[in-house]
Design a protein around this motif. Structure first.
Motif, short mmCIF file in Angstrom:
data_model
loop_
_atom_site.label_atom_id
_atom_site.label_comp_id
_atom_site.label_asym_id
_atom_site.label_seq_id
_atom_site.Cartn_x
_atom_site.Cartn_y
_atom_site.Cartn_z
N MET A 1 39.79 67.80 69.46
CA MET A 1 39.48 67.24 70.75
C MET A 1 38.68 68.27 71.54
SD MET A 1 42.19 65.15 72.83
CE MET A 1 41.90 64.42 74.37
N GLY A 2 37.60 67.84 72.16
CA GLY A 2 36.71 68.73 72.88
C GLY A 2 37.34 69.27 74.15
N ARG A 3 36.65 70.19 74.77
CA ARG A 3 37.18 70.84 75.97
C ARG A 3 37.32 69.88 77.14
NH1 ARG A 3 31.82 71.82 76.12
NH2 ARG A 3 30.80 71.90 78.13
N ASP A 4 36.56 68.80 77.11
CA ASP A 4 36.64 67.81 78.17
C ASP A 4 37.57 66.65 77.80
OD1 ASP A 4 34.84 69.20 79.80
OD2 ASP A 4 33.15 68.31 78.76
N ARG A 5 38.43 66.88 76.82
CA ARG A 5 39.40 65.90 76.36
C ARG A 5 38.76 64.69 75.68
NH1 ARG A 5 43.16 65.01 81.31
NH2 ARG A 5 42.53 62.97 80.65
N TRP A 6 37.61 64.89 75.06
CA TRP A 6 36.97 63.85 74.27
C TRP A 6 37.07 64.25 72.81
CZ3 TRP A 6 35.42 59.24 75.97
CH2 TRP A 6 35.32 59.08 77.35
N HIS A 7 37.48 63.31 71.97
CA HIS A 7 37.48 63.56 70.53
C HIS A 7 36.04 63.50 70.05
CE1 HIS A 7 41.83 63.18 69.87
NE2 HIS A 7 41.79 62.23 70.79
N GLU A 8 35.63 64.48 69.29
CA GLU A 8 34.32 64.50 68.62
C GLU A 8 34.63 64.66 67.15
OE1 GLU A 8 31.94 67.61 70.25
OE2 GLU A 8 31.94 66.73 72.26
N VAL A 9 34.49 63.58 66.40
CA VAL A 9 34.94 63.56 65.02
C VAL A 9 33.79 63.14 64.10
CG1 VAL A 9 36.58 62.52 63.40
CG2 VAL A 9 37.27 62.99 65.76
N GLU A 10 33.59 63.91 63.03
CA GLU A 10 32.67 63.51 61.96
C GLU A 10 33.44 62.60 61.04
OE1 GLU A 10 29.47 64.15 60.95
OE2 GLU A 10 28.98 65.32 62.73
N GLU A 11 32.92 61.38 60.85
CA GLU A 11 33.62 60.38 60.06
C GLU A 11 32.60 59.62 59.21
OE1 GLU A 11 36.99 57.46 61.44
OE2 GLU A 11 35.04 56.63 61.98
N ALA A 12 32.66 59.78 57.89
CA ALA A 12 31.77 59.08 56.97
C ALA A 12 30.30 59.24 57.36
CB ALA A 12 32.16 57.60 56.88
N GLY A 13 29.89 60.46 57.69
CA GLY A 13 28.51 60.73 58.05
C GLY A 13 28.12 60.38 59.46
N ALA A 14 29.07 59.97 60.27
CA ALA A 14 28.78 59.61 61.66
C ALA A 14 29.54 60.54 62.60
CB ALA A 14 29.21 58.17 61.93
N LEU A 15 28.95 60.78 63.76
CA LEU A 15 29.64 61.51 64.82
C LEU A 15 30.22 60.47 65.77
CD1 LEU A 15 30.33 64.11 66.40
CD2 LEU A 15 28.19 63.74 67.64
N VAL A 16 31.52 60.54 66.00
CA VAL A 16 32.19 59.60 66.89
C VAL A 16 32.72 60.38 68.09
CG1 VAL A 16 34.03 57.90 67.12
CG2 VAL A 16 32.84 58.15 64.94
N VAL A 17 32.41 59.88 69.29
CA VAL A 17 32.91 60.46 70.53
C VAL A 17 33.78 59.40 71.19
CG1 VAL A 17 32.30 61.34 72.80
CG2 VAL A 17 30.92 61.97 70.82
N ALA A 18 35.05 59.73 71.40
CA ALA A 18 35.98 58.76 71.98
C ALA A 18 37.09 59.47 72.73
CB ALA A 18 36.59 57.89 70.89
N ARG A 19 37.66 58.82 73.70
CA ARG A 19 38.77 59.38 74.47
C ARG A 19 40.06 59.33 73.65
NH1 ARG A 19 38.93 62.61 78.48
NH2 ARG A 19 37.78 61.33 79.91
N HIS A 20 40.27 58.22 72.93
CA HIS A 20 41.48 58.04 72.13
C HIS A 20 41.15 58.00 70.65
CE1 HIS A 20 42.87 55.80 75.92
NE2 HIS A 20 43.29 57.04 75.98
N TRP A 21 42.08 58.45 69.84
CA TRP A 21 41.93 58.41 68.39
C TRP A 21 43.17 57.80 67.79
CZ3 TRP A 21 37.35 59.06 66.43
CH2 TRP A 21 37.23 59.06 65.05
N PRO A 22 43.06 56.87 66.88
CA PRO A 22 41.83 56.40 66.26
C PRO A 22 41.03 55.53 67.22
CG PRO A 22 43.67 55.14 65.41
CD PRO A 22 44.26 56.21 66.30
N VAL A 23 39.72 55.56 67.01
CA VAL A 23 38.82 54.81 67.87
C VAL A 23 38.91 53.32 67.54
CG1 VAL A 23 36.82 55.04 66.34
CG2 VAL A 23 36.48 54.77 68.79
N ARG A 24 38.72 52.50 68.58
CA ARG A 24 38.73 51.05 68.39
C ARG A 24 37.54 50.47 69.16
NH1 ARG A 24 43.81 48.22 70.71
NH2 ARG A 24 42.47 47.33 72.30
#
Length: 111
Positions: A1-24
């Motif tokens: 989780m990033g410093r601003d409380r955002w998840h930044e996750v590499e997933e299957a070749g994609a960068l996903v930015v989301a507040r909650h994980w798992p993303v929906r």
């Protein structure tokens, strides 16, 4: 989780930015942009999308950016906790993604 409380996750070749994980993605709009910096682009799209939909009760924005042969595929949307007008919300996201001024600003800064 990033410093601003955002998840930044590499997933299957994609960068996903989301507040909650798992993303929906209860709602999502897709566009393709020229190549550039995925992380910065994802955060800028998220911020602009949030500004357009901040009145949507229960909205939790998320953005997925994937490199493709055509450039960067951007999926913008997120989770909505509660009932909502999907067509209206997706039209507002599409307006943000299709806005030429937004696209130019994102491209200038996402190098």
């Amino acid at each position: 989780m990033g410093r601003d409380r955002w998840h930044e996750v590499e997933e299957a070749g994609a960068l996903v930015v989301a507040r909650h994980w798992p993303v929906r993605f209860d709602l999502a709009v897709v566009t393709v942009l020229p190549r550039g910096g995925r992380r910065f682009l994802a955060h800028q799209v998220r911020q602009d999308m949030w500004r357009a939909l901040q009145g949507l009760r229960g909205f939790v924005p998320a953005v997925r950016v994937t490199r493709t042969a055509e450039g960067l595929e951007v999926v913008a949307g997120g989770e909505v906790r509660g009932r909502f007008d999907r067509a209206h919300a997706e039209a507002r996201i599409a307006a943000v993604l299709d806005d030429e001024a937004n696209r130019a600003r994102w491209q200038r800064r996402a190098r």
